[in-house]
Motif scaffolding. Structure first.
Motif, PDB file in Angstrom:
ATOM      1  N   ASP A  53       0.862  -1.179   0.000  1.00 36.17           N
ATOM      2  CA  ASP A  53       0.000   0.000   0.000  1.00 36.17           C
ATOM      3  C   ASP A  53       0.903   1.236   0.000  1.00 36.17           C
ATOM      4  O   ASP A  53       2.043   1.164   0.448  1.00 36.17           O
ATOM      5  CB  ASP A  53      -0.866  -0.032   1.278  1.00 36.17           C
ATOM      6  CG  ASP A  53      -1.913   1.073   1.302  1.00 36.17           C
ATOM      7  OD1 ASP A  53      -2.094   1.738   0.272  1.00 36.17           O
ATOM      8  OD2 ASP A  53      -2.545   1.258   2.360  1.00 36.17           O
ATOM      9  N   ARG A  55      -0.015   4.433   1.396  1.00 39.39           N
ATOM     10  CA  ARG A  55      -0.183   5.205   2.633  1.00 39.39           C
ATOM     11  C   ARG A  55      -0.134   4.248   3.817  1.00 39.39           C
ATOM     12  O   ARG A  55      -0.979   3.376   3.958  1.00 39.39           O
ATOM     13  CB  ARG A  55      -1.526   5.923   2.571  1.00 39.39           C
ATOM     14  CG  ARG A  55      -1.816   6.808   3.762  1.00 39.39           C
ATOM     15  CD  ARG A  55      -2.653   8.008   3.376  1.00 39.39           C
ATOM     16  NE  ARG A  55      -3.982   7.999   3.973  1.00 39.39           N
ATOM     17  CZ  ARG A  55      -4.731   9.101   4.115  1.00 39.39           C
ATOM     18  NH1 ARG A  55      -4.302  10.260   3.709  1.00 39.39           N
ATOM     19  NH2 ARG A  55      -5.924   9.026   4.638  1.00 39.39           N
ATOM     20  N   SER A  61       1.503   8.910   4.803  1.00 42.27           N
ATOM     21  CA  SER A  61       1.712   9.695   3.601  1.00 42.27           C
ATOM     22  C   SER A  61       2.053   8.712   2.479  1.00 42.27           C
ATOM     23  O   SER A  61       1.192   7.959   2.052  1.00 42.27           O
ATOM     24  CB  SER A  61       2.818  10.715   3.889  1.00 42.27           C
ATOM     25  OG  SER A  61       3.342  11.217   2.713  1.00 42.27           O
ATOM     26  N   ASP A  62       3.327   8.684   2.040  1.00 46.87           N
ATOM     27  CA  ASP A  62       3.663   7.769   0.948  1.00 46.87           C
ATOM     28  C   ASP A  62       4.773   6.803   1.369  1.00 46.87           C
ATOM     29  O   ASP A  62       5.618   6.418   0.573  1.00 46.87           O
ATOM     30  CB  ASP A  62       4.068   8.557  -0.292  1.00 46.87           C
ATOM     31  CG  ASP A  62       5.178   9.548  -0.001  1.00 46.87           C
ATOM     32  OD1 ASP A  62       5.590   9.644   1.180  1.00 46.87           O
ATOM     33  OD2 ASP A  62       5.640  10.213  -0.932  1.00 46.87           O
ATOM     34  N   LEU A  65       5.294   3.602  -0.696  1.00 48.40           N
ATOM     35  CA  LEU A  65       5.934   3.854  -1.983  1.00 48.40           C
ATOM     36  C   LEU A  65       7.442   4.034  -1.802  1.00 48.40           C
ATOM     37  O   LEU A  65       8.248   3.473  -2.543  1.00 48.40           O
ATOM     38  CB  LEU A  65       5.326   5.114  -2.604  1.00 48.40           C
ATOM     39  CG  LEU A  65       5.919   5.515  -3.943  1.00 48.40           C
ATOM     40  CD1 LEU A  65       5.325   4.691  -5.061  1.00 48.40           C
ATOM     41  CD2 LEU A  65       5.704   6.986  -4.214  1.00 48.40           C
ATOM     42  N   GLN A  85      -4.869   4.161  -2.859  1.00 46.96           N
ATOM     43  CA  GLN A  85      -6.304   4.409  -2.807  1.00 46.96           C
ATOM     44  C   GLN A  85      -6.713   5.537  -3.743  1.00 46.96           C
ATOM     45  O   GLN A  85      -7.868   5.787  -3.942  1.00 46.96           O
ATOM     46  CB  GLN A  85      -6.742   4.698  -1.374  1.00 46.96           C
ATOM     47  CG  GLN A  85      -7.412   3.466  -0.768  1.00 46.96           C
ATOM     48  CD  GLN A  85      -7.555   3.563   0.711  1.00 46.96           C
ATOM     49  OE1 GLN A  85      -6.593   3.414   1.441  1.00 46.96           O
ATOM     50  NE2 GLN A  85      -8.767   3.810   1.174  1.00 46.96           N
ATOM     51  N   GLN A  88      -2.027   8.842  -8.508  1.00 43.63           N
ATOM     52  CA  GLN A  88      -1.143   9.965  -8.451  1.00 43.63           C
ATOM     53  C   GLN A  88      -0.049   9.749  -9.477  1.00 43.63           C
ATOM     54  O   GLN A  88       0.763   8.852  -9.331  1.00 43.63           O
ATOM     55  CB  GLN A  88      -0.579  10.078  -7.023  1.00 43.63           C
ATOM     56  CG  GLN A  88       0.107  11.358  -6.795  1.00 43.63           C
ATOM     57  CD  GLN A  88      -0.651  12.489  -7.463  1.00 43.63           C
ATOM     58  OE1 GLN A  88      -1.755  12.816  -7.061  1.00 43.63           O
ATOM     59  NE2 GLN A  88      -0.099  13.058  -8.515  1.00 43.63           N
ATOM     60  N   TYR A  91       3.483   9.557  -8.273  1.00 46.24           N
ATOM     61  CA  TYR A  91       3.864   8.297  -7.636  1.00 46.24           C
ATOM     62  C   TYR A  91       4.283   7.288  -8.691  1.00 46.24           C
ATOM     63  O   TYR A  91       5.296   6.597  -8.559  1.00 46.24           O
ATOM     64  CB  TYR A  91       2.694   7.719  -6.838  1.00 46.24           C
ATOM     65  CG  TYR A  91       2.337   8.480  -5.598  1.00 46.24           C
ATOM     66  CD1 TYR A  91       3.163   9.507  -5.135  1.00 46.24           C
ATOM     67  CD2 TYR A  91       1.195   8.182  -4.868  1.00 46.24           C
ATOM     68  CE1 TYR A  91       2.833  10.212  -3.999  1.00 46.24           C
ATOM     69  CE2 TYR A  91       0.861   8.877  -3.731  1.00 46.24           C
ATOM     70  CZ  TYR A  91       1.679   9.895  -3.299  1.00 46.24           C
ATOM     71  OH  TYR A  91       1.354  10.581  -2.173  1.00 46.24           O
ATOM     72  N   ASP A  94       7.662   8.116  -9.887  1.00 51.42           N
ATOM     73  CA  ASP A  94       8.711   7.718  -8.942  1.00 51.42           C
ATOM     74  C   ASP A  94       9.064   6.250  -9.137  1.00 51.42           C
ATOM     75  O   ASP A  94      10.233   5.863  -9.131  1.00 51.42           O
ATOM     76  CB  ASP A  94       8.232   7.903  -7.496  1.00 51.42           C
ATOM     77  CG  ASP A  94       8.270   9.367  -7.087  1.00 51.42           C
ATOM     78  OD1 ASP A  94       8.699  10.187  -7.916  1.00 51.42           O
ATOM     79  OD2 ASP A  94       7.860   9.668  -5.949  1.00 51.42           O
TER      80      ASP A  94
END
Lengths: 214, 480
Positions: A53, A55, A61-62, A65, A85, A88, A91, A94
């Motif tokens: 996930d 968050r 936050s991230d 990731l 969820q 973005q 993201y 990245d």
């Protein structure tokens, strides 16, 4: 059978995902609830794929990731499927930028509901494919309206499906056309956008994504 | 002899809208509220009534009354202050003197309250009470508030000035007028009382015949209204002084404004916190459960159940998917994660991605800005882009943003048809349907103004529309 490390802070979903993965015959080596635990578990178990996930605690936050990107550096080539969820684009970027962009997936969490497609995406990422959520592709395409204006509506559809990481067969199925038609569209797209890409699915996906990102 | 106080019907100068009887009661030393309609004046023709009103209810009499009432009040103040000071000092050795001295310090407060009311005799514009409400009930809180207020000390200074300087001067002014007029008017009485057919007028010269005595009386009657004029001048000067000393100083007003400002900021912060909480609850609760539900339904479909169960499952799965999309959009609208996670620039890029009109983003806003600024600016740009898409007919939008000397300036410029307004849009039909962007832009302006920022909208008919916001932003903090 894939050996999976799973990170998801919601117990409800974590248990659900474990059940889902096992239903498709995979083995969950570890299922954790924080980014730090994810890093530790992945380094310990060296799984075939990491599913995480975005968050997660402590900052919500991230973290997930970042942990995934960090793991790609520590274990080059480790396939990573990131669930979020909300979509973005940054993201996704990245992730694509973490090493060479192969063997990464970025999907909306709600895609889990389409269990077969999800299982398929999981398998493809574990094999080194790049899978990007249709929502992200939509955002990318919207940003590149100018160069894409040369394409027909159908060609944009084909391009979008390819950017998601689909093969010719999968695109053909989604559009209810023959594979030959898809190949023809793709040739036309390449010509119009002045791209030079082989027909091998994954190289093509990365090239298309690179183009869309500008 | 003139009675010291004019008969009571002297109209209270009070409410600005009350009809004033005559011209003497109209203009005040300060910009007076709108004068009453002349049509409400006393009916013409009743000359004696008009005259008597002018004499009895007019400004000179009120001035005289004001100055006269100063005298007993001044004397009382003087006595009270002296008593408190002397007794308080004497008893300081015992503990009881301290509260007495404290009372002395606070003695200005009731006097000032009385003086503010009394001032309305000669000045129709009411003086506001400069004191603040104590934050908590109770004597201690009240004392602490009062002792910290500058106006308490100004009122004490006023009491001292009043007790030692002002009332004797006022007594002198009103006394000399009374004395002169009374002396002149009373000449025949003095002559009659003296019995020797002569009277000394004001101790200056001798009147030795009845006609002479009555001439002096007449002179007194004529002089009386004339001498009330300087009384009016004295009273007006006194009013200016009282107002200067007892009005709420600007700093008090400033602090009230500052308090209002703070409370408005608190409200907006609370509102924002509540939005974030709702967003979090939806994200952690409903959305996760819906995903889990969708997953379960998906797994159930894998079993390929017989009809009609299979069809029902398909429909349930489809509806769960739609609900997931809706809740995702809802959460994004409440507070976008991207703003929290990646800051303003990324969030504006995201808005651009979502806009149906092509948007070019040129932002140079390094680092993270304060959360309140990021949120307000994000929603401002969002609203501007929504308006562009809805009303402008534009084919291109540019969003630029820079921070220069701690001010963030963001511009949204489109090539549309213009005619946008802050309070509504040119598209009347849209407004009627209640979906006009106007109220949204007003909300944006309100939100920015809480942060000390401004919103400018230039949208001539035919375009282009430029939406420009400026907001002070303290040095970017170290949030990452």
């Amino acid at each position: 059978m894939l050996r999976v490390v799973l990170a998801e802070d919601s117990v409800l979903l974590r248990e659900g995902l474990v059940g889902l993965l096992e239903r498709f015959g995979h083995r969950v080596l570890a299922s954790v609830g924080t980014a730090d635990e994810l890093t530790a578990a992945a380094l310990e178990h060296r799984p075939d794929i990491v599913v995480t996930d975005v968050r997660m605690p402590p900052g919500f936050s991230d973290e997930g990731l970042r942990a995934a990107v960090g793991l790609r550096e520590k274990l080059p080539g480790l396939p990573v499927l990131v669930l979020s969820q909300y979509v973005q684009r940054t993201y996704a970027e990245d992730l694509l930028d973490a090493s060479d962009g192969t063997g990464v997936g970025y999907l909306l969490k709600e895609r889990i509901g389409h269990v077969e497609e999800f299982a398929d995406a999981l398998r493809r990422v574990s094999e080194g494919a790049t899978v990007v959520d249709p929502e992200v592709v939509r955002q990318l395409i919207r940003r590149r309206r100018d160069p894409l204006a040369r394409l027909t509506a159908r060609e944009v559809e084909v391009l979008a499906l390819m950017a998601e990481g689909r093969s010719n067969a999968s695109v053909a199925e989604a559009l209810h056309v023959g594979e030959g038609t898809v190949s023809k569209h793709f040739g036309s797209i390449l010509a119009k956008l002045d791209l030079d890409v082989s027909d091998a699915t994954n190289r093509r996906v990365l090239a298309v994504l690179a183009f869309l990102r500008g | 002899m003139l009675s010291p106080s004019p008969p009571s019907p002297s109209p209270e100068p009070g409410p600005p809208t009350s009809p004033k009887p005559g011209p003497t009661a109209s203009s005040g030393p300060r910009p007076a509220p709108p004068r009453a309609d002349p049509g409400v004046r006393a009916a013409p023709g009743s000359l004696p009534r008009t005259l008597s009103r002018r004499l009895l209810g007019g400004r000179p009499w009120r001035a005289a009354l004001y100055l006269l009432t100063s005298v007993p009040l001044g004397v009382a103040t003087l006595v009270a202050l002296l008593l408190l000071a002397v007794v308080g000092s004497a008893l300081t050795v015992l503990v009881i003197g301290v509260p007495l001295l404290l009372t002395l310090v606070l003695a200005g407060i009731p006097l000032a309250a009385l003086e503010r009311r009394r001032l309305r005799l000669i000045d129709p514009v009411p003086l506001l009470d400069p004191h603040r409400e104590p934050p908590e009930p109770g004597l201690t809180s009240w004392l602490r508030t009062r002792l910290q207020e500058r106006c308490t000390w100004r009122e004490l200074a006023y009491s001292l000035l009043f007790a030692f300087v002002l009332w004797p001067l006022e007594a002198l002014a009103v006394g000399s007028v009374l004395l002169v007029c009374g002396g002149l008017i009373g000449t025949p009485v003095m002559m009659a009382a003296g019995g020797d057919g002569e009277a000394r007028v004001l101790k200056l010269w001798l009147a030795d015949s009845w006609p002479e005595a009555f001439a002096v009386l007449l002179a007194g009657v004529v002089l009386l209204p004339l001498l009330t004029w300087p009384l009016g001048v004295v009273a007006r000067g006194r009013a200016v002084l009282t107002r200067a000393l007892l009005s709420p100083p600007d700093s008090a007003l400033d602090s009230r404004i500052a308090e209002l400002d703070r409370s408005r900021t608190r409200l907006v912060d609370a509102f924002e916190a509540e939005r974030r909480r709702i967003e979090r609850d939806l994200h952690d609760g409903a959305q996760q459960r819906l995903v889990a539900l969708s997953m379960t339904l998906g797994l159930a479909r894998l079993e390929r159940p017989a009809e009609p169960l299979g069809g029902l499952l398909d429909r349930a799965h489809e509806e769960a998917s739609v609900a997931l999309v809706e809740i995702r959009e809802l959460i994004h609208g409440i507070h976008p994660h991207i703003l929290t996670d990646r800051g303003l620039e990324a969030a504006v890029e995201d808005l651009a991605d979502r806009s149906p009109v092509p948007v070019e983003v040129l932002m140079a806003v390094p680092g993270r800005l304060p959360e309140a600024v990021e949120t307000a600016v994000y929603f401002a740009v969002s609203e501007a882009l929504t308006n562009v898409a809805k009303h402008s007919g534009a084919s291109r939008v540019t969003v630029t943003g820079v921070t220069v000397r701690k001010w963030l300036t963001v511009e949204v410029e489109d090539d549309g048809r213009g005619g946008a307004r802050l309070g509504g849009t040119a598209d009347a039909e849209e407004d009627e349907r209640g979906s006009g962007g106007g109220t949204g832009l007003q909300g944006v302006a309100d939100r920015l103004s809480v942060l000390g920022g401004t919103l400018l909208l230039s949208s001539p008919p035919g375009g282009p529309t430029v939406f420009r916001l400026e907001v002070p932003c303290p040095p970017a903090d170290s949030r990452t």
